[in-house]
Design an enzyme around this catalytic site. Structure first.
Site, PDB file in Angstrom:
ATOM      1  N   HIS A  88      41.031 140.592  45.844  1.00 21.28           N
ATOM      2  CA  HIS A  88      42.174 140.454  44.909  1.00 21.28           C
ATOM      3  C   HIS A  88      41.975 140.277  43.389  1.00 21.28           C
ATOM      4  CE1 HIS A  88      41.583 136.214  46.481  1.00 21.28           C
ATOM      5  NE2 HIS A  88      41.445 136.063  45.195  1.00 21.28           N
ATOM      6  N   GLU A 129      43.783 142.883  38.016  1.00 22.41           N
ATOM      7  CA  GLU A 129      43.525 144.304  37.847  1.00 22.41           C
ATOM      8  C   GLU A 129      44.540 144.824  36.865  1.00 22.41           C
ATOM      9  OE1 GLU A 129      42.161 147.205  38.427  1.00 22.41           O
ATOM     10  OE2 GLU A 129      40.335 146.471  39.401  1.00 22.41           O
ATOM     11  N   ARG A 172      16.623 164.022  53.181  1.00 26.89           N
ATOM     12  CA  ARG A 172      17.898 163.644  53.793  1.00 26.89           C
ATOM     13  C   ARG A 172      17.789 162.449  54.753  1.00 26.89           C
ATOM     14  NH1 ARG A 172      22.859 165.668  55.646  1.00 26.89           N
ATOM     15  NH2 ARG A 172      23.340 165.107  57.791  1.00 26.89           N
ATOM     16  N   HIS A 215      29.827 161.647  51.188  1.00 28.18           N
ATOM     17  CA  HIS A 215      28.682 162.551  51.241  1.00 28.18           C
ATOM     18  C   HIS A 215      28.788 163.577  50.123  1.00 28.18           C
ATOM     19  CE1 HIS A 215      27.193 161.807  55.514  1.00 28.18           C
ATOM     20  NE2 HIS A 215      28.302 161.078  55.460  1.00 28.18           N
ATOM     21  N   GLU A 268      33.371 164.938  51.395  1.00 21.13           N
ATOM     22  CA  GLU A 268      32.247 165.712  50.872  1.00 21.13           C
ATOM     23  C   GLU A 268      32.577 165.925  49.402  1.00 21.13           C
ATOM     24  OE1 GLU A 268      29.426 166.551  52.194  1.00 21.13           O
ATOM     25  OE2 GLU A 268      29.800 166.075  54.301  1.00 21.13           O
TER      26      GLU A 268
HETATM   27  O1  PAY Z   1      31.478 164.250  59.711  1.00 20.37           O
HETATM   28  O2  PAY Z   1      31.421 166.375  59.908  1.00 20.37           O
HETATM   29  C1  PAY Z   1      31.065 165.339  59.367  1.00 20.37           C
HETATM   30  C2  PAY Z   1      30.080 165.395  58.230  1.00 20.37           C
HETATM   31  C3  PAY Z   1      28.945 166.308  58.514  1.00 20.37           C
HETATM   32  C4  PAY Z   1      27.858 166.203  57.464  1.00 20.37           C
HETATM   33  C5  PAY Z   1      26.558 166.198  58.235  1.00 20.37           C
HETATM   34  O3  PAY Z   1      26.036 167.264  58.569  1.00 20.37           O
HETATM   35  O4  PAY Z   1      26.093 165.123  58.529  1.00 20.37           O
HETATM   36  C6  PAY Z   1      27.951 167.325  56.463  1.00 20.37           C
HETATM   37  C7  PAY Z   1      26.765 167.474  55.525  1.00 20.37           C
HETATM   38  C8  PAY Z   1      26.438 166.143  54.878  1.00 20.37           C
HETATM   39  O5  PAY Z   1      27.114 165.722  53.947  1.00 20.37           O
HETATM   40  O6  PAY Z   1      25.498 165.503  55.326  1.00 20.37           O
HETATM   41  C9  PAY Z   1      27.074 168.533  54.461  1.00 20.37           C
HETATM   42  C10 PAY Z   1      25.950 168.840  53.524  1.00 20.37           C
HETATM   43  C11 PAY Z   1      26.338 169.881  52.482  1.00 20.37           C
HETATM   44  C12 PAY Z   1      24.748 169.368  54.283  1.00 20.37           C
HETATM   45  O7  PAY Z   1      23.729 168.712  54.295  1.00 20.37           O
HETATM   46  O8  PAY Z   1      24.847 170.452  54.877  1.00 20.37           O
HETATM   47 ZN    ZN Z   2      25.613 163.828  54.106  1.00 18.20          ZN
END
Ligand code: PAY
Ligand code: ZN
Length: 276
Positions: free
Chosen positions: A53, A56, A94, A164, A238
């Site tokens: 809270h 703001e 990743r 993402h 995204e």
């Molecule tokens: O919930 O469908 C979902 C998200 C899927 C994401 C995943 O593959 O985990 C989509 C990708 C991500 O943000 O990690 C998309 C990106 C562009 C990728 O790595 O292909």
């Molecule tokens: Zn992602």
């Protein structure tokens, strides 16, 4: 410097982000708390910031904060993120940085490691793949920590949003199946409203849709897992862009991306408030 606006127009190392978390909760101790939820494979702490809270300037935000607490986890993949900085040739790493058994490759895809149709079509059992699901659901300490935090708060959590990049989409369940969820119509219209809020904010186009139908089958994601746990309003944003720079979004686009994402968050929160 940390307080200056240019701080939010640049990318920062994990070390800087840890310092930032410490500094913001210190400066705003009346409305921010830092919650320790566990540690990563490489033993880095995992934190969630809780915003409560008061005071703001923005009216919608005031109303929302009168009714909701917001929990924000700035970085889930702390080891992977650090690795992208310490090994610049792996700028686009990743996965996590874990190793299980005598695997010859490192890392599990955290967005394949949640217990929602774990390792079905759209994930891989092979350690060397980018979409490796891990040896079992929640094998990654980071995933386990988030899942436990959400499970422990499931009765108070009204919405779950995971951020993402990239593609400019507002996704909702399911991603593990092409089938529609039982709330498909409501979630679709809310995703459309969120996309419209973004359009009004920065004039960018985000496409709404169910995950699997919009991009591809992706089992074991946190959004589907939270939804099946009973958190109806579960979304994946995204963020920018649509492929010009892809994952290497220029720093000048950070701020507008945050503003548009925030407008979508507010739209979703307002809907939740009206449907409590
Ligand atoms: O919930 O469908 C979902 C998200 C899927 C994401 C995943 O593959 O985990 C989509 C990708 C991500 O943000 O990690 C998309 C990106 C562009 C990728 O790595 O292909
Ligand atoms: Zn992602």
């Amino acid at each position: 410097a940390r307080g200056s606006s240019s701080y939010y127009e640049n990318y920062h190392s994990m070390k800087e982000i840890y310092h930032w978390m410490e500094a913001v909760v210190k400066v705003h101790s009346d409305l921010l708390q830092k919650i320790y939820i566990g540690s990563s494979y490489e033993k880095r702490p995992l934190y969630v910031l809780k915003a409560i809270h008061v005071r703001e300037r923005d009216r919608t935000m005031t109303t929302l904060l009168e009714h909701f607490d917001f929990y924000v986890m700035p970085v889930i993949n702390v080891d992977g993120y650090e690795y992208t900085w310490s090994h610049p040739s792996n700028r686009l790493w990743r996965k996590s940085r874990s190793s299980h058994g005598n695997s010859k490759c490192i890392g599990t895809d955290m967005n394949r490691n949640f217990d929602a149709h774990w390792c079905g079509p759209g994930a891989s059992h092979f350690e060397c793949q980018e979409i490796y699901c891990g040896p079992y659901p929640e094998s990654e300490p980071e995933v386990k920590a988030v899942a436990r935090f959400v499970r422990d708060h499931k009765d108070i959590i009204k919405a779950y949003i995971t951020m993402h990049s990239y593609s400019q989409l507002v996704l909702f369940p399911y991603s593990y199946t092409m089938n529609k969820s039982k709330d498909h119509e409501e979630l679709e219209s809310l995703a459309q409203k969120a996309a419209k809020a973004i359009k009004r904010t920065t004039w960018k186009t985000y496409r709404p849709g169910a995950g699997a139908q919009t991009i591809y089958l992706a089992p074991g994601g946190s959004d589907d897992w939270a939804y099946d746990l009973g958190i109806k309003y579960s979304f994946t944003f995204e963020l920018r862009d649509t492929g010009t720079y892809g994952f290497l979004l220029p720093p000048r686009e950070i701020k507008p991306t945050c503003l548009e994402a925030l407008s979508a968050v507010k739209e979703i929160a307002q809907h939740v408030l009206q449907n409590l």
